[in-house]
Every structure is written in C-alpha cells, then in structure tokens.
Design an enzyme around this catalytic site. Structure first.
Site, PDB file in Angstrom:
ATOM      1  N   TYR A  80      -6.146  14.793  -5.337  1.00 39.10           N
ATOM      2  CA  TYR A  80      -4.967  14.092  -5.088  1.00 39.10           C
ATOM      3  C   TYR A  80      -4.138  14.843  -3.940  1.00 39.10           C
ATOM      4  CZ  TYR A  80      -0.822  10.990  -5.204  1.00 39.10           C
ATOM      5  OH  TYR A  80       0.320  10.064  -4.725  1.00 39.10           O
ATOM      6  N   ASP A  97     -10.467  -3.291   4.570  1.00 32.81           N
ATOM      7  CA  ASP A  97     -11.011  -2.019   3.764  1.00 32.81           C
ATOM      8  C   ASP A  97     -10.766  -0.828   4.490  1.00 32.81           C
ATOM      9  OD1 ASP A  97     -12.373  -0.019   2.283  1.00 32.81           O
ATOM     10  OD2 ASP A  97     -13.968  -1.278   2.117  1.00 32.81           O
ATOM     11  N   ILE A  98      -9.752   0.201   4.086  1.00 28.00           N
ATOM     12  CA  ILE A  98      -9.797   1.348   4.955  1.00 28.00           C
ATOM     13  C   ILE A  98     -10.839   2.106   5.228  1.00 28.00           C
ATOM     14  CG2 ILE A  98      -9.185   2.811   2.947  1.00 28.00           C
ATOM     15  CD1 ILE A  98      -6.630   3.832   4.836  1.00 28.00           C
ATOM     16  N   ILE A 123      -8.157  -5.609   0.037  1.00 24.16           N
ATOM     17  CA  ILE A 123      -9.758  -5.523  -0.468  1.00 24.16           C
ATOM     18  C   ILE A 123     -10.004  -6.681  -1.205  1.00 24.16           C
ATOM     19  CG2 ILE A 123     -10.082  -3.080  -0.160  1.00 24.16           C
ATOM     20  CD1 ILE A 123      -9.848  -2.619  -2.883  1.00 24.16           C
TER      21      ILE A 123
HETATM   22  C1  AKB Z   1       1.191  10.036  -9.267  1.00 26.72           C
HETATM   23  O1  AKB Z   1       1.524  10.338 -10.302  1.00 26.72           O
HETATM   24  O2  AKB Z   1      -0.022  10.189  -8.976  1.00 26.72           O
HETATM   25  C2  AKB Z   1       2.098   9.456  -8.124  1.00 26.72           C
HETATM   26  C3  AKB Z   1       2.632  10.477  -7.356  1.00 26.72           C
HETATM   27  C4  AKB Z   1       3.857  11.153  -7.803  1.00 26.72           C
HETATM   28  O3  AKB Z   1       2.493  10.652  -6.290  1.00 26.72           O
HETATM   29  N1  AKB Z   1       2.912   8.542  -8.842  1.00 26.72           N
END
Ligand code: AKB
Length: 318
Positions: free
Chosen positions: A143, A54-55, A35
């Site tokens: 995440y 850019d994804i 990017i």
């Molecule tokens: C994080 O800590 O967010 C990364 C993972 C373990 O995916 N390093």
C-alpha cells in the site's frame, strides 16, 4: 462551472465526496465513475450522472472525460492497506497502472487530478512524532509503495507535462455513512458501530498504538480545498500531510465510554494490521498544508465522537 469525474465513487470516500461535489458545483457535471460490481445506489445514483469507469481501462476513462468535458478527476480507486498486503500485484495494478492511465488521459485532455496518498506512505524509518512534510518515507507495505510511487509519478506529470496534480496524505478516515474495507485504521470506525449496537468491541490493534485519524467531513473539505487552492502559493503538490487527531485504542474507547458508559472492549490483536500500524507514524506535522492553502481541521476526538454516536444511533433506529 466544474465538470468532475470521480473514479471509485461508490467507495468509502467516493460515496460522500461525490454528493458533496454535486452540492458545491450544482451547475456542473459531477460524474460518478464505478465498476460494475459496485454500482451506485440510492441518492448517489439518483442525484447525477454515473458511468462505468474501470481505472485499469484507459479508453473508458478517456471516453467519459470526452463525453462530459471533464476538467477535474478525483482518482479514488485503491485497495486499502491490509487487503493490499494480501493482493500486492492487484494493488500495484490499480494504484500505479491505473494512475498512469488517469495521468495520461489528464495530460491529453488537460484535466486536474487529485489522487489521495496516506499516512501509509511512511515507513518505520520516518520520524514517528511530528512526521515532517518532506522526510524519508521508505514504506514497508505494498500500500505504502503504491502511495509513494503515486506521489512521485504525480509530481513527475506536473513538472514534465504541466498536469495540475495535487493531493493530501489522508489519515485513517472515520465516517458513519459507507463502511471502509480492509484498512489498518478501520478499527476506529468499527468501534463506534459496536458501541452503538451495545456490543463488546474486539480490538485488532494493541493499546499504545497511535495513528492519525480524521472525521470524514474534514477529509472531504481537504480534498476540495486543495484542488481550489491558489497554485501560486503551493510549494508542494503530491502530497500534503494533513492531520486533526491522533489516538490509540485506549483513548478512543475512554472517549466513547463518556457517552456510552457500559461500552466494553477486549483486545485480540491481528498480527498483520498491527505490523502495518507499527510501521506508520504516530502523528504527522501538517504545517505546510496550513501555510500553503490554509488547511485547518474542524473536528477533534470529542466532536467526532458526539456526532458519530448521534448519527449511528439514528441510522440504527430506522
Ligand atoms: C488504511 O488503513 O489502509 C487507510 C489509510 C490510513 O490509508 N485507512
């Protein structure tokens, strides 16, 4: 010959993976996608082609895939865990809308796709020790939500459209090359920088918090080996547990002290990172990766610590 596009090539994994792929597939086009705010520099810029990708822009991905006749995409664009908790919408946009763009281009242009998952794809209901390949995941972080969704979406594209999607669940990755940004496991990188600089390390993770970690050379090898694995042997695709070492801050600190006896560490626990770490497994079971594509790590904590200290010491002398 292989023509590979790495999306996120200037990040922690991408900057090293791109160079390794260029060494392994020297007669192919290994394209560093980046990017504009993070362009490639130095050897990364000089050793092969690079393009703005850019994804979140499907057309950009398609144009570069077409231009270089790409057959494999490494999709490394993501926000790490602690950043994603503060920017959940952006984490979803990059992690899932972006992945959808990649998968659609891959379906159309017949590319294989690697999209890393993580130990963060597991939540507090998963077995903590010897976390199996196939088990309840139920992450509590954005995440993790994007990682599990990404695994499912990638498997869906494999089953429904025959797209060759494969991946691994990375542990915390430790490297002396490009620093990580915003991960929960990053303390295990920062601790080496402090130790080599002769500074006291302020540890944001509490003693007794075990997480899987891996030295970058093993992680890069895993990313290449899974894409080269014989598909006839694969019972899983997205994503394989891989593991090499698990430790808490006390263990890594004691190991560093063996090499730098004056090293000091003090705890100032960061509640956000600690809560994330507490929801993750202590140690994954990577039997399926070992059986289905012969995964085997080369570095343990001692070998990694020796190498990190040696390489960082040389880096800071320059
Ligand atoms: C994080 O800590 O967010 C990364 C993972 C373990 O995916 N390093």
């Amino acid at each position: 010959m292989k023509n590979v596009l790495i999306i996120g090539s200037t990040g922690q994994i991408g900057s090293e993976l791109t160079m390794k792929l260029r060494a392994e597939y020297a007669n192919g086009n290994i394209v560093a996608g980046y990017i504009p705010s993070a362009p490639p520099t130095g050897a990364l810029a000089e050793s092969g082609p690079s393009e703005v990708v850019d994804i979140t822009n499907a057309q950009q991905i398609a144009d570069v895939v077409e231009k270089y006749n790409i057959d494999t995409i490494y999709n490394l664009a993501a926000l790490l865990s602690a950043v994603a908790e503060n920017k959940p919408q952006l984490a979803w946009h990059i992690g899932i809308d972006g992945l959808m763009n990649v998968l659609e281009v891959a379906r159309e242009k017949k590319c294989a796709v690697f999209t890393p998952s993580s130990i963060g794809s597991f939540g507090p209901n998963a077995p903590k020790d010897g976390t199996p390949q196939d088990t309840i995941q139920q992450p509590r972080t954005m995440y993790g939500v994007t990682k599990v969704s990404g695994e499912l979406l990638s498997n869906y594209y494999a089953l429904k459209f025959g797209v060759d999607t494969r991946s691994v669940r990375f542990p915390g990755l430790i490297s002396y090359v490009t620093p990580p940004g915003g991960g929960t496991t990053d303390y295990a990188v920062d601790i080496y920088y402090s130790a080599v600089k002769g500074e006291k390390f302020i540890c944001p993770i509490a003693p007794g918090t075990y997480m899987d970690m891996m030295y970058m050379p093993d992680a890069l090898r895993a990313a290449i080996e899974i894409m080269e694995a014989d598909p006839a042997r694969l019972r899983h695709r997205n994503s394989f547990n891989i593991a090499s070492m698990s430790f808490d801050p006390e263990i890594i600190s004691a190991k560093i002290k063996e090499y730098i006896p004056g090293f000091e560490m003090e705890y100032q626990v960061d509640p956000l990172r600690q809560a994330i770490a507490d929801s993750w497994p202590n140690k994954l079971d990577d039997t399926c990766a070992r059986v289905e594509w012969d995964w085997k790590p080369e570095y343990d904590l001692d070998a990694m610590t020796r190498d990190m200290i040696e390489k960082l010491t040389a880096k800071f002398k320059k």
